[in-house]
Design a protein around this motif. Sequence first.
Motif, mmCIF file in Angstrom:
data_model
loop_
_atom_site.group_PDB
_atom_site.id
_atom_site.type_symbol
_atom_site.label_atom_id
_atom_site.label_comp_id
_atom_site.label_asym_id
_atom_site.label_seq_id
_atom_site.Cartn_x
_atom_site.Cartn_y
_atom_site.Cartn_z
ATOM 1 N N SER A 139 0.859 -1.191 0.000
ATOM 2 C CA SER A 139 0.000 0.000 0.000
ATOM 3 C C SER A 139 0.892 1.237 0.000
ATOM 4 O O SER A 139 2.017 1.208 0.531
ATOM 5 C CB SER A 139 -0.908 0.008 1.233
ATOM 6 O OG SER A 139 -1.753 -1.126 1.249
ATOM 7 N N PHE A 141 1.030 5.685 0.470
ATOM 8 C CA PHE A 141 0.458 7.001 0.719
ATOM 9 C C PHE A 141 1.572 7.989 0.366
ATOM 10 O O PHE A 141 2.447 8.295 1.174
ATOM 11 C CB PHE A 141 0.026 7.172 2.178
ATOM 12 C CG PHE A 141 -0.742 8.433 2.421
ATOM 13 C CD1 PHE A 141 -2.130 8.473 2.216
ATOM 14 C CD2 PHE A 141 -0.111 9.610 2.826
ATOM 15 C CE1 PHE A 141 -2.851 9.638 2.419
ATOM 16 C CE2 PHE A 141 -0.830 10.777 3.038
ATOM 17 C CZ PHE A 141 -2.202 10.791 2.835
ATOM 18 N N ARG A 155 -4.181 14.300 0.608
ATOM 19 C CA ARG A 155 -5.173 13.295 0.261
ATOM 20 C C ARG A 155 -4.614 12.456 -0.889
ATOM 21 O O ARG A 155 -4.102 12.992 -1.871
ATOM 22 C CB ARG A 155 -6.497 13.920 -0.177
ATOM 23 C CG ARG A 155 -7.212 14.706 0.909
ATOM 24 C CD ARG A 155 -7.777 13.789 1.978
ATOM 25 N NE ARG A 155 -8.589 14.508 2.950
ATOM 26 C CZ ARG A 155 -8.102 15.127 4.021
ATOM 27 N NH1 ARG A 155 -6.795 15.120 4.227
ATOM 28 N NH2 ARG A 155 -8.908 15.742 4.854
ATOM 29 N N SER A 157 -6.016 9.559 -3.351
ATOM 30 C CA SER A 157 -7.280 8.896 -3.735
ATOM 31 C C SER A 157 -8.380 9.224 -2.724
ATOM 32 O O SER A 157 -9.133 8.336 -2.274
ATOM 33 C CB SER A 157 -7.085 7.378 -3.851
ATOM 34 O OG SER A 157 -6.115 7.071 -4.812
ATOM 35 N N ARG A 158 -8.425 10.500 -2.359
ATOM 36 C CA ARG A 158 -9.427 11.047 -1.449
ATOM 37 C C ARG A 158 -9.326 10.485 -0.014
ATOM 38 O O ARG A 158 -10.252 10.671 0.776
ATOM 39 C CB ARG A 158 -10.839 10.814 -1.984
ATOM 40 C CG ARG A 158 -11.103 11.451 -3.347
ATOM 41 C CD ARG A 158 -12.544 11.232 -3.769
ATOM 42 N NE ARG A 158 -12.805 11.862 -5.059
ATOM 43 C CZ ARG A 158 -14.006 11.849 -5.658
ATOM 44 N NH1 ARG A 158 -15.039 11.236 -5.080
ATOM 45 N NH2 ARG A 158 -14.165 12.458 -6.829
ATOM 46 N N THR A 159 -8.220 9.855 0.252
ATOM 47 C CA THR A 159 -8.040 9.281 1.590
ATOM 48 C C THR A 159 -6.991 10.086 2.341
ATOM 49 O O THR A 159 -5.886 10.356 1.822
ATOM 50 C CB THR A 159 -7.594 7.807 1.498
ATOM 51 O OG1 THR A 159 -8.573 7.069 0.766
ATOM 52 C CG2 THR A 159 -7.420 7.204 2.879
ATOM 53 N N SER A 160 -7.300 10.474 3.564
ATOM 54 C CA SER A 160 -6.333 11.212 4.387
ATOM 55 C C SER A 160 -5.296 10.256 4.966
ATOM 56 O O SER A 160 -5.476 9.026 4.999
ATOM 57 C CB SER A 160 -7.054 11.939 5.522
ATOM 58 O OG SER A 160 -7.583 11.001 6.454
ATOM 59 N N GLU A 162 -4.409 10.010 8.093
ATOM 60 C CA GLU A 162 -4.917 9.396 9.325
ATOM 61 C C GLU A 162 -5.859 8.239 9.009
ATOM 62 O O GLU A 162 -5.816 7.190 9.676
ATOM 63 C CB GLU A 162 -5.623 10.443 10.184
ATOM 64 C CG GLU A 162 -6.032 9.926 11.546
ATOM 65 C CD GLU A 162 -6.538 11.039 12.451
ATOM 66 O OE1 GLU A 162 -6.905 10.740 13.599
ATOM 67 O OE2 GLU A 162 -6.585 12.206 11.999
ATOM 68 N N ALA A 163 -6.705 8.428 7.974
ATOM 69 C CA ALA A 163 -7.619 7.346 7.594
ATOM 70 C C ALA A 163 -6.841 6.163 7.030
ATOM 71 O O ALA A 163 -7.173 4.997 7.299
ATOM 72 C CB ALA A 163 -8.621 7.855 6.571
ATOM 73 N N MET A 164 -5.774 6.434 6.273
ATOM 74 C CA MET A 164 -4.971 5.347 5.710
ATOM 75 C C MET A 164 -4.251 4.564 6.811
ATOM 76 O O MET A 164 -4.279 3.325 6.815
ATOM 77 C CB MET A 164 -3.964 5.914 4.703
ATOM 78 C CG MET A 164 -2.950 4.906 4.214
ATOM 79 S SD MET A 164 -3.699 3.517 3.307
ATOM 80 C CE MET A 164 -4.006 4.305 1.724
ATOM 81 N N SER A 167 -6.615 2.291 8.595
ATOM 82 C CA SER A 167 -7.531 1.493 7.775
ATOM 83 C C SER A 167 -7.433 0.003 8.086
ATOM 84 O O SER A 167 -8.426 -0.720 7.992
ATOM 85 C CB SER A 167 -7.241 1.741 6.283
ATOM 86 O OG SER A 167 -5.908 1.357 5.970
#
Length: 295
Positions: A139, A141, A155, A157-160, A162-164, A167
């Motif tokens: 993966s 980022f 961002r 792919s629209r993912t922050s 922290e969210a990555m 996940s």
Amino acid sequence: MVRRILSELATVLTVMVVVVFCTYGMWNGVSEKLLPSEMNKDPNTTTEAPTVPSTEPTNPSTEATEPAAKPTDPPAETTEADTLPTDPPAETTEPETQPTSPPPISFSQAPEDYFEDALFIGDSRTVGLMEYGNLKDASFFATSGMSVYTIFDERVSRTSFEAMINSRPFGKIYVMLGINELGYDFERTVTEYGELIQWIRRQQPDAIIYIEANLHVSAERSGSDKIYNNANLDAFNARIADLADGKNIFYLDVNSQFDDEQGNLAEEYTVDDTHILGKYYRQWSEWIMDNAVVT
């Protein structure tokens, strides 16, 4: 006959008188030398000879019943120092075994599925690794221009970020950031980088974290750029290398694969003096595979 008898009597009397006279004179001489208390003693009394102490052991039955007098001061106590020799004998016990640290984990070849739970974080160099490398199932980022100051605002792919990071559980996390931060305050950037690593550790406590050294730039750019040069890159790499503990955080420096003899990015590997050519990202990927911590 009578005359003979009288003559013998006279002789006897004369002898007796002489004896009496002599005895009287001797007594007077002795009496003059006696003490007054001794003169009163009966001369006919027999004087006992002084008792000489016996050298034989005393019979217990004749010992005095009173206890022997105790000394005023008690006997001095015997201290431990009095009973030990000046130089104590050498100890024969073996020294205590000191706990030893576990040997450092060495890098080895990664198995084929090693990168299925791996996350790569970085700037444009990591973007090139994602696009041209051979890290299957990993993966990413990564964006061009990313830095420790902008990562939480980025961002992908629209993912922050922290969210990555939250996940799913990651077993390995690779971080390459720093070249875009060289224009900022050096110490502040080092602090921000360290705080980022600690934040990642809190979010993924079981992951192995790899801190990646920033790639060098070419000799031409390093000699002409006051900010983006290899002296600044080496100084920053040295500081982030200190964050590795050899247990959960490791430092990787791939520059040896692409540097010339002077420690600059070799000309044959670049056309823009900053990034390696696309075809060399596979070489970088293979080097990463050969330098993995396999537990």
